[in-house]
Design a protein around this motif. Structure first.
Motif, PDB file in Angstrom:
ATOM      1  N   ILE A 159       0.755   0.919   1.753  1.00 51.29           N
ATOM      2  CA  ILE A 159      -0.530   0.672   1.222  1.00 51.29           C
ATOM      3  C   ILE A 159      -1.582   0.710   2.160  1.00 51.29           C
ATOM      4  CG2 ILE A 159      -1.999  -1.229   0.156  1.00 51.29           C
ATOM      5  CD1 ILE A 159       0.513  -2.252  -1.310  1.00 51.29           C
ATOM      6  N   CYS A 163      -4.717   3.193   2.448  1.00 47.80           N
ATOM      7  CA  CYS A 163      -6.230   2.839   2.677  1.00 47.80           C
ATOM      8  C   CYS A 163      -6.946   3.562   3.678  1.00 47.80           C
ATOM      9  CB  CYS A 163      -6.124   1.296   2.869  1.00 47.80           C
ATOM     10  SG  CYS A 163      -5.648   0.304   1.468  1.00 47.80           S
ATOM     11  N   ALA A 171      -2.914   4.271  -2.856  1.00 50.76           N
ATOM     12  CA  ALA A 171      -2.535   2.613  -2.549  1.00 50.76           C
ATOM     13  C   ALA A 171      -2.386   1.912  -3.797  1.00 50.76           C
ATOM     14  CB  ALA A 171      -3.770   2.024  -1.702  1.00 50.76           C
TER      15      ALA A 171
END
Length: 468
Positions: A159, A163, A171
């Protein structure tokens, strides 16, 4: 004569732990009993290997570390644990050496050690530090070869990667896959997602995630998550909501950190509400939250933006009085503000005072003062700063050099050649400066000028060839 007592494997581990110098630790490891006629008989423990590898890795003595690792591979009496390879992979990641990290991961089985999700996560995180997103995808695509189950740490790293690439859609897909696989998200999962949405300006989604983590997953936002949201609100000039969020932290007894107050101080200056800053500082101290360097730098920056240099210097002195050491940013902010207001004498004095305050000026400090001096036509003082810059291996921006050289060319100052040759050694002369110098030589019929010009070209050519 009394016989010297030999160092045992257990004693070696104790001595290695106490030795802070990695070079001496290495010599101790290689020669624990220097007078032993049969040194190859020493039986190293895994702990000794782990300690010396850690010390060499932290010191970035990778060549020596790799020799020890090779010894470990050949020492069949020792069964290595996965943690030592996780540490090595991390050292390579921090040093931006992704290929070496991958090589160590691939070789773990050859050390009689099994790879688990722990080393997979370590590798993914090291590749993330190196911004090797494509290699991360390759590792993840083969992840079933190394681990039967993934954990929250794996998904948090993925994730975070999405990002950092500003790919919030991916994500979110990773987050959904996490839920589908029955892996419970934690505070880090939500904090990473919230930070991603705040960074990309989607505060609505960020606050939606905050509500969901509290209501659906019963996870309390930590100080870092609140600080991220407050920073996002201040970025869009919503100071009122940011203050409400800080009050919510107090109400829910979330431990406030200096980052929250530093952000609110910056936001107050930005919103033209500097009168609220003393109250924030008082509340900060009342809640047992001591201002740090970032807090004081926020104060200094705000005062400089207001052109209130007396208060900026006051914050700098208060910092020192409170035992909070000013950093180079503290000085650079004031120096930059002074130069913008053409107060270059004060800026130069502050630059000269920095070493006394045990804070070394950096390239930004020198460039700011040099440009400020050139901007007010104080070229003699600028030359002094340039000399110091060159001595320390720094170079000014090309625009500053152009202005400086332009003035010296107009004055036919022969010291110009000294500075030019030093700048040429660092390949810091642009086309505009070359044209200026060429025009000077064309106007001057003296062979001395032509000789210096040829010397300048030779210096520049050598510099370029060394860099290529």
């Amino acid at each position: 004569m009394q016989k010297l007592q030999k160092i045992s494997p257990f004693r070696l581990s104790s001595l290695l732990r106490l030795q802070n110098d990695p070079k001496q630790a290495l010599q101790l490891f290689l020669h624990p009993n220097p007078n032993d006629p049969n040194p190859k008989s020493f039986r190293y423990s895994f702990l000794s290997y782990d300690l010396i590898i850690s010390k060499l890795g932290k010191a970035k003595m990778f060549s020596d570390m790799e020799k020890i690792v090779e010894n470990l591979k050949n020492d069949t009496r020792v069964i290595p644990q996965e943690i030592v390879f996780c540490n090595i992979i991390t050292y390579y990641g921090r040093s931006r050496l992704p290929n070496r990290a991958l090589k160590v991961f691939d070789e773990i089985p050859s050390f009689r050690c099994q790879r688990t999700i722990k080393s997979v996560n370590t590798l993914l995180n090291s590749l993330l530090m190196c911004r090797e997103f494509d290699k991360m995808r390759e590792v993840f695509s083969d992840i079933d070869k190394y681990a039967s189950t993934l954990d929250a740490c794996t998904y948090n790293i993925l994730i975070n990667a999405c990002c950092l690439m500003a790919d919030l859609e991916s994500a979110w897909k990773v987050f959904e896959e996490m839920s589908n696989r029955g892996v419970k998200p934690n505070a880090v999962t939500f904090g990473t997602l919230i930070n991603g949405f705040c960074t990309n300006g989607d505060l609505g989604m960020a606050f939606s995630l905050k509500r969901r983590m509290e209501s659906d997953f019963k996870i309390k936002p930590n100080a870092r998550t609140y600080a991220t949201l407050i920073k996002g609100l201040c970025k869009v000039d919503n100071l009122n909501k940011a203050v409400k969020l800080k009050n919510e932290m107090l109400r829910k007894k979330v431990e406030l950190n200096p980052a929250v107050y530093s952000t609110l101080i910056s936001g107050s200056f930005k919103a033209g509400r500097k009168e609220e800053v003393p109250g924030l500082l008082e509340e900060m101290r009342r809640n047992g939250c001591k201002p740090d360097t970032v807090t004081y730098n926020a104060l200094i920056y705000g005062f400089c933006q207001e052109k209130d240099f007396d208060s900026a210097f006051g914050a700098l002195h208060e910092m020192e009085k409170e035992g909070c050491k000013p950093d180079v940013i503290s000085y650079n902010v004031i120096i930059g503000g002074l130069c913008r207001e053409r107060k270059v004498r004060e800026a130069n004095e502050l630059l000269e005072d920095m070493p006394r305050q045990k804070c070394a000026p950096d390239v930004v400090t020198y460039r700011t003062v040099f440009y400020g001096l050139c901007n007010v036509m104080q070229f003699k003082e600028a030359a002094s700063v340039l000399e110091e810059m060159i001595f320390k291996g720094y170079v000014p921006h090309s625009s500053s050099i152009s202005k400086f050289v332009d003035k010296l060319v107009q004055g036919q100052n022969m010291e110009l050649w000294t500075y030019l040759i030093c700048l040429a050694e660092r390949n810091a002369i642009d086309r505009y400066v070359w044209r200026l110098v060429t025009s000077l030589v064309c106007k001057d019929n003296h062979s001395y000028a032509l000789e210096l010009f040829n010397n300048l070209i030779d210096t520049h050519s050598i510099s370029v060839s060394q860099r290529s």
